[in-house]
Design a protein around this motif. Structure first.
Motif, PDB file in Angstrom:
ATOM      1  N   ASN A 112      60.575  62.310   2.937  1.00  0.00           N
ATOM      2  CA  ASN A 112      61.201  62.435   1.629  1.00  0.00           C
ATOM      3  C   ASN A 112      62.041  63.717   1.605  1.00  0.00           C
TER       4      ASN A 112
ATOM      5  N   VAL B 119      56.300  58.634   6.262  1.00  0.00           N
ATOM      6  CA  VAL B 119      57.338  58.634   5.246  1.00  0.00           C
ATOM      7  C   VAL B 119      57.993  60.004   5.231  1.00  0.00           C
TER       8      VAL B 119
ATOM      9  N   GLU C 272      51.741  54.540   8.887  1.00  0.00           N
ATOM     10  CA  GLU C 272      53.012  54.678   8.203  1.00  0.00           C
ATOM     11  C   GLU C 272      53.368  56.155   8.067  1.00  0.00           C
TER      12      GLU C 272
END
Length: 136
Positions: free
Chosen positions: A133, A131, A129
Motif C-alpha cells: 500500500n 499486499v 498473500e
C-alpha cells in the motif's frame, strides 16, 4: 480464531465464485424449461473439521433409493437404503480414514431404475498473500 475466520472467508468466497460461475443454464434444442433432477448432492460445510454433504431426494411419489459411497478403487465405504418422498439426509465424511481419495456417490431409484453418480474431490490450498500500500 483469526485462522478459522480467514478459512471461513475463503470458503465463502469460493462458494460465491462457484455460484456466479455456474449460475447460467444452457438449454439444449431450445427447451423452454430445464429438466431438473430429483436427486441433488451438495457440500454444506464442516462439522468438527469434517466435510458434511446434504443429499436431497425431491420425489413426489414414494420410492426406495439405494445410496452407495465408493472410493476410487471401487471399495464400498457406505451402502444404505432410504424409502419415502422428499427425503433429505446428511452425510459426514471421516477424512482421516479416506484421506484425499476421490469418492463416487451413486444414488439409484428403485421404481424407474434411474441412477445418478456424483464425484467428491477434496482439494486443499493455502494462500500466502502480500499486499503493498502506498502510505505517502
Amino acid at each position: 480464531m483469526k485462522i478459522k475466520m480467514r478459512n471461513f472467508g475463503m470458503m465463502l468466497m469460493a462458494v460465491v465464485a462457484l455460484t456466479l460461475t455456474f449460475s447460467n443454464t444452457t438449454l439444449a434444442n431450445g427447451e423452454k424449461n430445464p429438466k431438473s433432477s430429483s436427486i441433488e448432492l451438495k457440500f454444506i460445510g464442516h462439522y468438527e473439521n469434517q466435510p458434511v454433504f446434504l443429499l436431497n431426494l425431491n420425489n413426489t411419489e414414494e420410492d426406495e433409493f439405494s445410496i452407495t459411497f465408493r472410493d476410487d478403487y471401487g471399495n464400498v465405504l457406505y451402502s444404505g437404503k432410504v424409502k419415502g418422498s422428499n427425503i433429505s439426509k446428511k452425510f459426514m465424511l471421516n477424512t482421516e480414514e479416506i484421506g484425499d481419495n476421490v469418492l463416487n456417490v451413486e444414488v439409484k431409484a428403485k421404481k424407474n431404475d434411474k441412477s445418478e453418480i456424483y464425484q467428491i474431490n477434496r482439494n486443499r490450498s493455502y494462500v500466502d498473500e502480500t499486499v503493498v500500500n502506498k502510505v505517502k
